[in-house]
Scaffold this motif. Structure first.
Motif, PDB file in Angstrom:
ATOM      1  N   SER B  97       0.743  -1.239  -0.118  1.00 27.85           N
ATOM      2  CA  SER B  97       0.065   0.154  -0.041  1.00 27.85           C
ATOM      3  C   SER B  97       0.859   1.320  -0.095  1.00 27.85           C
ATOM      4  N   PHE B  98       2.043   1.077   0.756  1.00 33.76           N
ATOM      5  CA  PHE B  98       3.159   2.380   0.606  1.00 33.76           C
ATOM      6  C   PHE B  98       3.501   2.808  -0.837  1.00 33.76           C
ATOM      7  N   TYR B 101       0.670   3.623  -3.041  1.00 34.87           N
ATOM      8  CA  TYR B 101       0.169   5.105  -2.776  1.00 34.87           C
ATOM      9  C   TYR B 101       1.241   6.171  -3.289  1.00 34.87           C
ATOM     10  N   LEU B 102       2.494   6.034  -3.224  1.00 35.57           N
ATOM     11  CA  LEU B 102       3.412   6.801  -3.672  1.00 35.57           C
ATOM     12  C   LEU B 102       3.302   6.746  -5.079  1.00 35.57           C
ATOM     13  N   GLY B 103       3.083   5.877  -5.794  1.00 36.11           N
ATOM     14  CA  GLY B 103       2.831   5.733  -7.248  1.00 36.11           C
ATOM     15  C   GLY B 103       1.643   6.767  -7.592  1.00 36.11           C
ATOM     16  N   GLU B 104       0.683   6.517  -6.873  1.00 32.39           N
ATOM     17  CA  GLU B 104      -0.684   7.374  -7.155  1.00 32.39           C
ATOM     18  C   GLU B 104      -0.196   8.578  -7.121  1.00 32.39           C
ATOM     19  N   LEU B 105       0.602   9.212  -6.063  1.00 35.48           N
ATOM     20  CA  LEU B 105       0.770  10.477  -5.968  1.00 35.48           C
ATOM     21  C   LEU B 105       1.563  11.005  -7.278  1.00 35.48           C
ATOM     22  N   SER B 106       2.483  10.191  -7.583  1.00 36.72           N
ATOM     23  CA  SER B 106       3.147  10.513  -8.888  1.00 36.72           C
ATOM     24  C   SER B 106       2.228  10.596 -10.118  1.00 36.72           C
ATOM     25  N   GLN B 149       9.991   2.684  -4.012  1.00 35.54           N
ATOM     26  CA  GLN B 149       9.099   3.858  -4.031  1.00 35.54           C
ATOM     27  C   GLN B 149       9.771   4.897  -5.085  1.00 35.54           C
ATOM     28  N   VAL B 152       8.997   3.151  -8.712  1.00 32.50           N
ATOM     29  CA  VAL B 152       7.467   2.560  -9.060  1.00 32.50           C
ATOM     30  C   VAL B 152       6.710   3.078 -10.115  1.00 32.50           C
ATOM     31  N   HIS B 153       6.975   4.371 -10.202  1.00 35.05           N
ATOM     32  CA  HIS B 153       6.286   5.082 -11.314  1.00 35.05           C
ATOM     33  C   HIS B 153       7.142   5.107 -12.661  1.00 35.05           C
TER      34      HIS B 153
END
Lengths: 291, 307
Positions: B97-98, B101-106, B149, B152-153
């Motif tokens: 999830s961590f 989540y940081l992928g989503e923020l990117s 992290q 991830v993107h």
């Protein structure tokens, strides 16, 4: 499986510019809050006042069914659903206490945990601006406060219309819905600034929780002491709770408990929000991401 | 390996009040893994802050991945990955999830981010502990998580700040392996800021050395080793102090190790015969004279002037 066996593959999607970059922060904050110990029980507890008032609305329409409870029908006059009824819910000590309880659970760690675990650098090394970060955190607070203010307020109105079977109530008080929305937004804005400000002051979530409780009740105690000594109603302006109640009375067109213009309380609360915003802006610096 | 220059900065100046942090830095860097070196206060962090778009330079201009460092800071941060030096996590979360989540923020869609989180966690070797609470992770696992992290993107460029700090030797080798794999085979440019010069040497082919806010040197490590000086290791007896002074007088940088080994950095204009001549002059016996391989540490010491 070792790293070499699996290997790195490129992602074939395209990174998008988000319309609401704060949304994942809010979703994550809400999810993590529900994972906290005892939160679900406390959350249910905060809904109790709303359930009681909802039952009151039902009873108000069936007043004759409850008349056996008392000989004097005036005793049940508190069940008259009008703006005063709404005002008494929104400005009740119990509701404000429940909101403070919610803030301790959902708000105390919002920034302090990020400071403690150095997570700010994870946020700000991404296309997230400081305002998005604050907005995401504030929306977590808004979510929980709306559940005990805005949503019950609207549900009360809808239920009143359903139970009464007519739109007479809405026709009599057409502005009531705006009062509900306006005061919910007002109280949410205040608690968002108040909680985030305190959360940014310390890395320890428990200490922040004590601050959230402490400052709120300390202002009440200070008011009590000064009021006891000088007997001046203006010392009511020192109390956060009284200021919120004064503004609430103003929003619902009721006479404030203390005979002071509610606009003064509104200005004091606004000042607190502005000061909190200034401190927050100074405390959270995205440039400190790279140490 | 990429051939496109992902970094280009020209005449970069930045001051913290009266203190000059960067003073006319010009860089045009090739692809692959690049080491960013410099003593404390050299301007490394300021340079990374500018490249990540946190600071706007007082003077000068630059492009990162083709985005202007002054005007398109948000876009830069969307397409780069950053692995911070200090431990950082979000309490109460697991690695999946961590990371997602940081992928989503990117800017990744939620489902894609979740899928990708699993992939990168497998890649960095955290597949078995990906559902464990992050607060229970060891230092090595946290380091891997930070790398996960950062990638991830699927960024085109990654900034790694002290990627091996706090790791045991095995963990260090594994992280360096990953970095080498990413930078050499995956078409991702990596900029590593580290004080552990041997790490830089094992992963990077190109280094940038900053000193006192200025660009002290840059180039391929292999080239830098050749251009600057030759290193000789000498064991000498009798009049050693005078011999060392004599070498210093002709422009050599001299170090003496704990086991009395003398390391002489010979400037390009001098020849080994000059060392022998000094020994003859000072009546010093030379019992061991070997041309040594220069390491990045030697280059750094020579350029920055620290032992």
């Amino acid at each position: 499986m070792s790293i070499k066996e699996k290997g790195y593959t490129h992602w074939d999607g395209k990174l998008k510019k988000m319309k609401f970059p704060w949304k994942p922060i809010t979703q994550c904050g809400i999810k993590l809050t529900f994972k906290k110990k005892f939160f679900k029980f406390s959350f249910f507890l905060t809904l109790v006042p709303a359930l009681i008032y909802l039952a009151g609305i039902y009873a108000s329409e069936k007043i004759e069914d409850f008349s056996f409870l008392t000989r004097d029908t005036d005793t049940l006059s508190f069940l008259k659903v009008d703006p005063k009824y709404f005002s008494s819910y929104f400005t009740s000590d119990t509701l404000l206490f429940m909101i403070i309880l919610l803030m301790v659970f959902c708000g105390a760690g919002l920034i302090s945990d990020d400071l403690k675990y150095n997570s700010l650098q994870l946020y700000f090394s991404r296309p997230i601006k400081k305002n998005d970060y604050f907005m995401g955190k504030a929306a977590v607070i808004a979510f929980f406060i709306f559940i005990v203010t805005l949503i019950p307020g609207i549900v009360f109105i809808v239920m009143k219309l359903i139970f009464s079977g007519s739109f007479r109530f809405l026709a009599s008080f057409p502005w009531l819905i705006f009062s509900v929305v306006g005061y919910s937004i007002f109280i949410t804005t205040f608690f968002a600034f108040y909680t985030l400000f305190l959360s940014s002051l310390n890395k320890n979530r428990r200490y922040v929780g004590i601050l959230i409780f402490g400052l709120y009740f300390f202002s009440e105690i200070i008011f009590g002491i000064f009021f006891g000594i000088f007997k001046s109603k203006y010392f009511a302006l020192l109390s956060i709770e009284v200021n919120l109640q004064q503004v609430g009375a103003g929003f619902f067109g009721q006479k404030p408990v203390y005979d002071i213009p509610w606009i003064l309380s509104f200005l004091i609360i606004t000042m607190i929000c502005i000061l909190a915003a200034i401190v927050l802006k100074r405390k959270i610096r995205s440039v400190e991401v790279v140490k | 390996m990429m051939n496109v220059e992902n970094f280009e900065v020209k005449n970069l100046h930045f001051n913290y009040g009266k203190v000059k942090a960067l003073d006319g830095v010009n860089l045009k860097l090739p692809g692959g893994a690049i080491g960013l070196l410099g003593p404390n206060g050299a301007g490394k962090s300021t340079l990374i802050k500018i490249l990540l778009g946190f600071l706007s330079p007082d003077k000068g201009e630059g492009l990162v991945l083709g985005y202007d460092i002054k005007k398109q800071q948000s876009s830069i941060r969307r397409y780069v990955g950053y692995m911070p030096e200090s431990d950082c996590l979000i309490p109460g979360m697991d690695a999946v999830s961590f990371t997602s989540y940081l992928g989503e923020l990117s800017g990744m869609p939620r489902q894609e981010a979740m899928k990708r989180a699993h992939e990168v966690l497998f890649y960095v070797g955290l597949e078995e502990s990906r559902y464990r609470n992050l607060e229970t992770y060891s230092s090595g696992m946290k380091q891997r998580l930070k790398l996960a992290q950062a990638i991830v993107h699927d960024p085109k460029l990654i900034f790694l700040d002290e990627p091996t700090s706090g790791l045991d030797p095995r963990g260090r080798i594994e992280i360096l392996d990953l970095i080498l794999d990413i930078s050499s085979k995956k078409d991702i440019q990596v900029l590593i800021s580290s004080h552990i010069l041997s790490d830089i040497e094992s992963v990077c082919s190109y280094v940038v050395i900053l000193n006192k806010g200025e660009l002290a040197s840059q180039g391929k490590i292999s080239d830098l080793k050749q251009i600057n000086y030759s290193l000789y290791e000498i064991k000498a007896f009798e009049n050693v102090e005078r011999f060392i002074d004599g070498l210093s007088n002709i422009g050599c940088k001299v170090e003496q190790t704990a086991d009395k080994l003398i390391r002489v950095y010979l400037p390009p204009e001098k020849i080994p015969q000059d060392i022998i001549s000094i020994a003859v002059e000072e009546k010093t016996q030379i019992r061991h004279f070997v041309k040594s391989q220069t390491s990045l540490e030697d280059i750094f010491a020579d350029i920055v002037g620290v032992d």
